[in-house]
Design a protein around this motif. Structure first.
Motif, short mmCIF file in Angstrom:
data_model
loop_
_atom_site.label_atom_id
_atom_site.label_comp_id
_atom_site.label_asym_id
_atom_site.label_seq_id
_atom_site.Cartn_x
_atom_site.Cartn_y
_atom_site.Cartn_z
N ASP A 59 10.36 45.11 -13.52
CA ASP A 59 10.90 44.25 -12.43
C ASP A 59 12.19 43.90 -12.36
O ASP A 59 13.07 43.57 -11.68
CB ASP A 59 9.79 43.37 -11.99
N ARG A 63 17.21 43.88 -10.87
CA ARG A 63 18.07 42.65 -10.61
C ARG A 63 19.44 43.15 -11.16
O ARG A 63 20.40 42.17 -10.85
CB ARG A 63 17.61 41.46 -11.52
N ARG A 291 17.22 50.85 -1.77
CA ARG A 291 17.65 49.38 -1.02
C ARG A 291 17.91 49.57 0.43
O ARG A 291 18.48 50.44 0.82
CB ARG A 291 18.87 48.90 -1.90
N SER A 292 17.74 48.43 0.97
CA SER A 292 18.23 48.16 2.32
C SER A 292 19.59 48.28 2.38
O SER A 292 20.40 47.46 1.97
CB SER A 292 17.56 46.94 2.73
N ASP A 295 21.01 44.24 3.33
CA ASP A 295 21.03 43.19 2.57
C ASP A 295 20.68 43.74 0.99
O ASP A 295 20.85 42.96 -0.04
CB ASP A 295 20.10 42.22 2.96
N SER A 297 18.23 44.47 -0.33
CA SER A 297 16.84 44.24 -0.79
C SER A 297 16.10 45.38 -1.05
O SER A 297 16.36 46.67 -0.45
CB SER A 297 15.96 43.39 0.03
N LEU A 298 15.25 45.48 -1.90
CA LEU A 298 14.08 46.82 -2.11
C LEU A 298 13.24 47.22 -0.98
O LEU A 298 12.81 46.41 -0.57
CB LEU A 298 13.28 46.49 -3.51
N ARG A 299 13.46 48.55 -0.71
CA ARG A 299 12.70 48.87 0.50
C ARG A 299 11.28 49.01 -0.15
O ARG A 299 11.07 49.47 -1.33
CB ARG A 299 13.13 50.16 0.74
#
Ligand code: ZN
Length: 367
Positions: A59, A63, A291-292, A295, A297-299
Protein backbone atom coordinates in the motif's frame (compact mmCIF):
# COMPACT_ATOMS: atom_id res chain seq x y z
CA UNK A 1 24.70 -7.79 -3.25
CA UNK A 2 22.20 -5.16 -4.28
CA UNK A 3 18.52 -5.93 -3.74
CA UNK A 4 17.96 -5.04 -7.40
CA UNK A 5 20.44 -7.71 -8.51
CA UNK A 6 18.65 -10.28 -6.34
CA UNK A 7 15.28 -9.16 -7.71
CA UNK A 8 16.38 -9.44 -11.34
CA UNK A 9 17.82 -12.90 -10.67
CA UNK A 10 14.45 -14.04 -9.26
CA UNK A 11 11.42 -15.44 -11.11
CA UNK A 12 9.62 -12.46 -12.72
CA UNK A 13 6.24 -14.11 -12.14
CA UNK A 14 6.73 -15.13 -8.52
CA UNK A 15 4.12 -13.16 -6.57
CA UNK A 16 4.76 -14.71 -3.16
CA UNK A 17 5.01 -12.37 -0.17
CA UNK A 18 8.81 -12.67 -0.10
CA UNK A 19 9.11 -11.96 -3.85
CA UNK A 20 6.93 -8.87 -3.51
CA UNK A 21 8.97 -7.72 -0.51
CA UNK A 22 12.11 -8.09 -2.62
CA UNK A 23 10.63 -5.76 -5.27
CA UNK A 24 9.87 -3.19 -2.56
CA UNK A 25 13.42 -3.45 -1.18
CA UNK A 26 14.81 -3.00 -4.68
CA UNK A 27 12.49 -0.05 -5.33
CA UNK A 28 13.56 1.70 -2.10
CA UNK A 29 17.21 1.11 -2.98
CA UNK A 30 16.71 2.51 -6.48
CA UNK A 31 14.67 5.56 -5.50
CA UNK A 32 17.04 6.40 -2.64
CA UNK A 33 19.88 6.41 -5.18
CA UNK A 34 18.03 8.96 -7.34
CA UNK A 35 16.80 10.91 -4.31
CA UNK A 36 20.37 11.49 -3.22
CA UNK A 37 21.66 12.42 -6.68
CA UNK A 38 18.82 14.01 -8.63
CA UNK A 39 17.57 17.32 -7.29
CA UNK A 40 14.22 17.39 -9.08
CA UNK A 41 13.30 13.93 -7.83
CA UNK A 42 14.30 14.82 -4.25
CA UNK A 43 12.29 18.06 -4.31
CA UNK A 44 9.25 16.32 -5.79
CA UNK A 45 9.28 13.62 -3.11
CA UNK A 46 9.89 16.21 -0.37
CA UNK A 47 6.94 18.23 -1.64
CA UNK A 48 4.73 15.17 -1.30
CA UNK A 49 6.22 14.50 2.13
CA UNK A 50 7.45 11.03 1.19
CA UNK A 51 10.93 9.59 1.72
CA UNK A 52 11.98 6.48 -0.29
CA UNK A 53 12.53 4.51 2.93
CA UNK A 54 8.92 5.21 3.99
CA UNK A 55 7.68 2.73 1.38
CA UNK A 56 7.54 -0.51 3.36
CA UNK A 57 4.25 -2.18 2.36
CA UNK A 58 2.47 -2.72 -0.97
CA UNK A 59 0.00 0.00 0.00
CA UNK A 60 2.91 2.34 0.76
CA UNK A 61 4.15 1.96 -2.84
CA UNK A 62 1.09 3.83 -4.09
CA UNK A 63 2.35 6.87 -2.17
CA UNK A 64 5.38 7.19 -4.47
CA UNK A 65 5.00 10.52 -6.29
CA UNK A 66 4.95 10.00 -10.05
CA UNK A 67 7.15 12.15 -12.25
CA UNK A 68 5.10 13.24 -15.27
CA UNK A 69 6.27 11.60 -18.48
CA UNK A 70 6.40 14.88 -20.43
CA UNK A 71 9.17 16.15 -18.12
CA UNK A 72 11.44 13.42 -19.48
CA UNK A 73 10.72 14.63 -22.99
CA UNK A 74 11.48 18.25 -22.14
CA UNK A 75 14.45 17.82 -19.80
CA UNK A 76 17.46 15.58 -19.78
CA UNK A 77 16.95 13.91 -16.43
CA UNK A 78 20.01 11.91 -15.50
CA UNK A 79 21.38 10.81 -12.10
CA UNK A 80 24.94 10.07 -13.19
CA UNK A 81 27.54 12.07 -15.15
CA UNK A 82 26.80 11.93 -18.88
CA UNK A 83 30.23 10.47 -19.64
CA UNK A 84 29.39 7.34 -17.65
CA UNK A 85 26.43 6.45 -19.90
CA UNK A 86 26.61 3.37 -22.10
CA UNK A 87 23.53 4.08 -24.23
CA UNK A 88 20.94 6.78 -24.84
CA UNK A 89 17.76 5.23 -26.20
CA UNK A 90 15.32 7.41 -28.07
CA UNK A 91 12.04 6.91 -29.84
CA UNK A 92 11.57 8.92 -32.98
CA UNK A 93 9.35 11.93 -32.66
CA UNK A 94 8.64 15.43 -33.83
CA UNK A 95 8.26 18.86 -32.27
CA UNK A 96 10.54 18.25 -29.30
CA UNK A 97 8.43 15.32 -28.14
CA UNK A 98 11.29 12.86 -28.39
CA UNK A 99 11.26 10.16 -25.73
CA UNK A 100 14.58 9.02 -24.39
CA UNK A 101 16.16 6.95 -21.72
CA UNK A 102 19.69 7.09 -20.31
CA UNK A 103 21.44 3.85 -19.46
CA UNK A 104 24.76 3.45 -17.69
CA UNK A 105 26.48 0.05 -18.05
CA UNK A 106 24.78 -1.40 -14.95
CA UNK A 107 21.28 -0.25 -15.96
CA UNK A 108 21.79 -1.46 -19.54
CA UNK A 109 22.82 -4.90 -18.26
CA UNK A 110 19.76 -4.85 -15.97
CA UNK A 111 17.25 -4.03 -18.73
CA UNK A 112 18.70 -6.73 -20.97
CA UNK A 113 18.62 -9.30 -18.18
CA UNK A 114 15.06 -8.54 -17.11
CA UNK A 115 13.81 -8.66 -20.71
CA UNK A 116 15.42 -12.08 -21.21
CA UNK A 117 14.06 -13.33 -17.91
CA UNK A 118 10.48 -12.24 -18.74
CA UNK A 119 10.60 -13.78 -22.23
CA UNK A 120 12.11 -17.00 -20.87
CA UNK A 121 9.34 -17.28 -18.26
CA UNK A 122 6.76 -16.89 -21.03
CA UNK A 123 8.32 -19.74 -23.00
CA UNK A 124 9.63 -17.40 -25.67
CA UNK A 125 13.40 -17.95 -25.33
CA UNK A 126 14.86 -20.92 -27.16
CA UNK A 127 18.10 -22.42 -28.38
CA UNK A 128 16.46 -23.23 -31.76
CA UNK A 129 17.84 -21.16 -34.64
CA UNK A 130 15.10 -19.05 -36.25
CA UNK A 131 14.93 -16.91 -39.35
CA UNK A 132 13.89 -13.38 -38.37
CA UNK A 133 11.79 -10.87 -40.25
CA UNK A 134 11.81 -7.58 -38.32
CA UNK A 135 9.31 -4.89 -39.31
CA UNK A 136 11.53 -2.26 -37.81
CA UNK A 137 14.50 -0.06 -38.48
CA UNK A 138 17.80 -1.64 -39.34
CA UNK A 139 19.79 -1.32 -36.07
CA UNK A 140 22.98 -0.88 -38.09
CA UNK A 141 21.62 2.57 -38.98
CA UNK A 142 19.16 3.30 -36.16
CA UNK A 143 21.35 2.25 -33.26
CA UNK A 144 19.70 4.41 -30.63
CA UNK A 145 16.06 3.97 -31.60
CA UNK A 146 14.06 2.11 -28.99
CA UNK A 147 12.34 -0.24 -31.41
CA UNK A 148 15.56 -1.17 -33.20
CA UNK A 149 17.19 -1.83 -29.81
CA UNK A 150 14.22 -3.98 -28.75
CA UNK A 151 14.30 -6.07 -31.91
CA UNK A 152 18.02 -6.63 -31.77
CA UNK A 153 17.59 -7.65 -28.13
CA UNK A 154 14.71 -10.02 -28.92
CA UNK A 155 16.62 -11.80 -31.70
CA UNK A 156 19.26 -12.67 -29.10
CA UNK A 157 16.79 -14.68 -26.97
CA UNK A 158 16.93 -17.55 -29.47
CA UNK A 159 19.43 -19.02 -31.87
CA UNK A 160 19.30 -17.18 -35.20
CA UNK A 161 19.80 -17.89 -38.86
CA UNK A 162 19.05 -15.00 -41.20
CA UNK A 163 17.80 -11.64 -39.82
CA UNK A 164 16.00 -9.38 -42.29
CA UNK A 165 15.14 -5.77 -41.35
CA UNK A 166 12.22 -4.51 -43.42
CA UNK A 167 12.51 -0.78 -42.74
CA UNK A 168 15.66 0.31 -44.47
CA UNK A 169 17.54 3.55 -44.91
CA UNK A 170 17.19 4.93 -48.40
CA UNK A 171 20.33 6.93 -49.15
CA UNK A 172 18.62 8.69 -52.07
CA UNK A 173 15.65 10.06 -50.16
CA UNK A 174 17.56 10.23 -46.84
CA UNK A 175 14.68 8.53 -45.09
CA UNK A 176 13.58 5.14 -43.78
CA UNK A 177 11.30 3.16 -46.07
CA UNK A 178 9.53 -0.20 -45.86
CA UNK A 179 10.98 -2.61 -48.40
CA UNK A 180 7.71 -4.33 -49.27
CA UNK A 181 9.12 -6.43 -52.11
CA UNK A 182 11.91 -7.50 -49.80
CA UNK A 183 9.37 -8.55 -47.15
CA UNK A 184 7.44 -10.78 -49.55
CA UNK A 185 10.59 -12.35 -50.99
CA UNK A 186 11.92 -12.95 -47.50
CA UNK A 187 8.70 -14.60 -46.27
CA UNK A 188 8.67 -16.93 -49.28
CA UNK A 189 12.37 -17.75 -48.79
CA UNK A 190 11.77 -18.49 -45.08
CA UNK A 191 8.76 -20.68 -45.91
CA UNK A 192 10.81 -22.69 -48.42
CA UNK A 193 13.73 -23.07 -45.99
CA UNK A 194 11.78 -25.42 -43.71
CA UNK A 195 13.26 -23.63 -40.69
CA UNK A 196 10.95 -21.83 -38.23
CA UNK A 197 10.45 -18.08 -38.60
CA UNK A 198 9.98 -15.29 -36.06
CA UNK A 199 8.33 -12.08 -37.21
CA UNK A 200 8.88 -9.00 -35.05
CA UNK A 201 7.37 -5.55 -35.26
CA UNK A 202 4.37 -3.33 -35.86
CA UNK A 203 1.17 -5.36 -36.49
CA UNK A 204 -0.25 -2.81 -38.96
CA UNK A 205 2.70 -3.31 -41.32
CA UNK A 206 2.30 -7.05 -41.42
CA UNK A 207 -1.48 -6.86 -41.75
CA UNK A 208 -1.23 -4.46 -44.66
CA UNK A 209 1.43 -6.42 -46.57
CA UNK A 210 -0.51 -9.67 -46.19
CA UNK A 211 -3.81 -8.07 -47.24
CA UNK A 212 -2.42 -6.04 -50.13
CA UNK A 213 -0.62 -9.00 -51.69
CA UNK A 214 -3.13 -11.64 -50.57
CA UNK A 215 -0.33 -13.69 -49.01
CA UNK A 216 -1.07 -17.26 -47.95
CA UNK A 217 1.93 -19.06 -46.52
CA UNK A 218 2.59 -22.04 -44.33
CA UNK A 219 5.59 -21.17 -42.22
CA UNK A 220 7.34 -24.05 -40.44
CA UNK A 221 5.77 -25.33 -37.19
CA UNK A 222 7.06 -23.44 -34.15
CA UNK A 223 7.08 -20.13 -36.04
CA UNK A 224 6.26 -17.04 -33.95
CA UNK A 225 4.87 -13.56 -34.31
CA UNK A 226 5.99 -10.98 -31.74
CA UNK A 227 4.25 -7.65 -32.24
CA UNK A 228 4.75 -4.33 -30.51
CA UNK A 229 4.09 -0.64 -31.01
CA UNK A 230 0.33 -0.98 -31.41
CA UNK A 231 -1.87 0.40 -34.16
CA UNK A 232 -1.35 4.06 -33.22
CA UNK A 233 -2.29 6.44 -36.01
CA UNK A 234 -3.97 3.61 -37.87
CA UNK A 235 -6.61 2.97 -35.27
CA UNK A 236 -9.34 3.13 -37.94
CA UNK A 237 -7.81 0.05 -39.55
CA UNK A 238 -7.14 -1.75 -36.29
CA UNK A 239 -8.79 -5.12 -36.06
CA UNK A 240 -9.57 -6.69 -32.68
CA UNK A 241 -6.71 -8.69 -31.22
CA UNK A 242 -8.48 -12.06 -31.34
CA UNK A 243 -9.49 -11.51 -34.97
CA UNK A 244 -5.92 -10.51 -35.84
CA UNK A 245 -4.63 -13.70 -34.20
CA UNK A 246 -6.97 -15.87 -36.28
CA UNK A 247 -6.03 -13.97 -39.46
CA UNK A 248 -2.30 -14.59 -38.85
CA UNK A 249 -2.91 -18.30 -38.18
CA UNK A 250 -4.88 -18.59 -41.44
CA UNK A 251 -2.47 -16.64 -43.59
CA UNK A 252 0.93 -17.57 -42.18
CA UNK A 253 0.32 -20.81 -40.31
CA UNK A 254 1.51 -19.36 -36.98
CA UNK A 255 -0.46 -20.88 -34.06
CA UNK A 256 -2.35 -18.38 -31.90
CA UNK A 257 -0.42 -19.45 -28.80
CA UNK A 258 2.79 -18.35 -30.60
CA UNK A 259 1.47 -14.86 -31.30
CA UNK A 260 2.57 -12.45 -28.59
CA UNK A 261 2.09 -8.73 -28.35
CA UNK A 262 4.36 -6.58 -26.21
CA UNK A 263 3.84 -3.14 -24.75
CA UNK A 264 6.68 -0.96 -23.59
CA UNK A 265 7.58 2.70 -23.18
CA UNK A 266 11.05 4.04 -23.84
CA UNK A 267 10.98 5.96 -20.52
CA UNK A 268 9.90 2.93 -18.48
CA UNK A 269 11.64 0.04 -20.20
CA UNK A 270 9.76 -2.87 -18.63
CA UNK A 271 8.30 -5.14 -21.33
CA UNK A 272 4.67 -6.16 -20.74
CA UNK A 273 4.32 -9.32 -22.80
CA UNK A 274 1.35 -11.48 -23.82
CA UNK A 275 0.94 -14.93 -22.36
CA UNK A 276 -0.30 -17.64 -24.74
CA UNK A 277 -3.85 -16.41 -24.18
CA UNK A 278 -3.00 -12.93 -25.36
CA UNK A 279 -2.97 -11.02 -22.06
CA UNK A 280 -0.17 -8.59 -21.11
CA UNK A 281 1.19 -9.69 -17.74
CA UNK A 282 2.75 -7.35 -15.17
CA UNK A 283 5.96 -8.95 -13.79
CA UNK A 284 7.18 -8.58 -10.22
CA UNK A 285 9.90 -6.28 -11.64
CA UNK A 286 7.29 -3.52 -11.83
CA UNK A 287 4.09 -2.17 -10.31
CA UNK A 288 1.25 -0.51 -12.20
CA UNK A 289 -1.24 1.84 -10.56
CA UNK A 290 -4.39 3.20 -12.19
CA UNK A 291 -5.20 6.77 -11.17
CA UNK A 292 -8.02 9.23 -11.59
CA UNK A 293 -7.16 11.90 -14.20
CA UNK A 294 -8.85 14.47 -11.94
CA UNK A 295 -7.07 14.07 -8.61
CA UNK A 296 -4.65 11.15 -9.18
CA UNK A 297 -6.42 9.05 -6.54
CA UNK A 298 -6.30 5.29 -7.08
CA UNK A 299 -9.15 3.96 -9.21
CA UNK A 300 -11.10 0.92 -7.96
CA UNK A 301 -9.76 -2.34 -9.38
CA UNK A 302 -10.79 -2.99 -12.96
CA UNK A 303 -11.69 0.64 -13.66
CA UNK A 304 -9.94 2.81 -16.20
CA UNK A 305 -7.56 5.62 -15.40
CA UNK A 306 -4.11 7.06 -16.01
CA UNK A 307 -1.30 4.53 -15.79
CA UNK A 308 1.45 5.06 -13.23
CA UNK A 309 4.43 2.71 -13.44
CA UNK A 310 7.11 1.77 -10.91
CA UNK A 311 10.36 -0.01 -11.71
CA UNK A 312 13.74 -0.30 -10.02
CA UNK A 313 16.39 -1.43 -12.52
CA UNK A 314 17.68 1.93 -13.79
CA UNK A 315 20.25 3.76 -11.65
CA UNK A 316 21.06 6.43 -14.25
CA UNK A 317 17.58 7.65 -15.25
CA UNK A 318 15.20 8.78 -12.49
CA UNK A 319 11.98 7.42 -14.00
CA UNK A 320 11.44 4.85 -11.24
CA UNK A 321 7.97 6.28 -10.61
CA UNK A 322 6.50 7.43 -13.91
CA UNK A 323 3.09 9.00 -14.37
CA UNK A 324 1.96 8.68 -17.97
CA UNK A 325 -0.79 10.13 -20.15
CA UNK A 326 -1.92 6.65 -21.20
CA UNK A 327 -5.25 5.23 -20.12
CA UNK A 328 -5.69 1.64 -19.03
CA UNK A 329 -6.88 -0.71 -16.35
CA UNK A 330 -5.72 -3.83 -14.54
CA UNK A 331 -7.22 -7.27 -14.95
CA UNK A 332 -6.33 -10.89 -14.35
CA UNK A 333 -5.77 -14.02 -16.43
CA UNK A 334 -6.27 -17.68 -15.58
CA UNK A 335 -3.32 -18.96 -17.66
CA UNK A 336 -1.44 -19.83 -14.47
CA UNK A 337 1.24 -17.14 -14.67
CA UNK A 338 -0.51 -15.11 -11.99
CA UNK A 339 -0.25 -11.45 -11.09
CA UNK A 340 -2.10 -8.64 -12.79
CA UNK A 341 -2.67 -8.02 -16.48
CA UNK A 342 -2.43 -4.66 -18.18
CA UNK A 343 -5.34 -3.57 -20.37
CA UNK A 344 -4.48 -0.56 -22.51
CA UNK A 345 -7.14 1.93 -23.50
CA UNK A 346 -5.50 4.73 -25.43
CA UNK A 347 -3.96 8.07 -24.68
CA UNK A 348 -5.33 11.03 -22.76
CA UNK A 349 -5.51 14.55 -24.11
CA UNK A 350 -5.38 15.96 -27.60
CA UNK A 351 -1.62 16.32 -28.00
CA UNK A 352 -0.49 13.21 -29.82
CA UNK A 353 3.08 12.16 -29.30
CA UNK A 354 4.57 10.76 -32.42
CA UNK A 355 6.39 7.64 -31.35
CA UNK A 356 8.16 5.05 -33.46
CA UNK A 357 4.89 3.35 -34.26
CA UNK A 358 3.29 6.47 -35.62
CA UNK A 359 6.39 7.43 -37.57
CA UNK A 360 6.48 3.97 -39.11
CA UNK A 361 2.79 4.17 -39.91
CA UNK A 362 3.41 7.43 -41.75
CA UNK A 363 5.77 5.43 -43.94
CA UNK A 364 2.94 3.06 -44.72
CA UNK A 365 0.71 5.95 -45.71
CA UNK A 366 3.25 7.15 -48.26
CA UNK A 367 4.14 3.78 -49.82
ZN1 ZN B 1 -2.13 -15.12 -19.00
Amino acid sequence: MKATDRLLASDPFDFSASAKALFRESFRENVLHHYERHEFTRKLWQRFGVHPLDLQTEDDLARAPGTMVHLFKEHEFCSVPRESLALVLTSSGTGGQKSQQFLDPESLANVKSLALSIHRSLGMASSTAYNYLCFTYDPAVAQDLGTAFTDELLTNFTGKREVYYAIQWDAKTQAFALNETGVIETLRRFEASGHPTRILGFPAFLYEVISKHDLRLKLAPDSWLQTGGGWKGKADKEIPKQEFRRFITERLGIPEANQRDMFGMVEHGIPYVDCERGNLHVPNFARVFVRSPHDLSLRPRGERGLLHYLCSYNFSYPASSLLTTDYGSLGSCDCGLGGETLILAGRAGVSKHKGCALKALELLETT
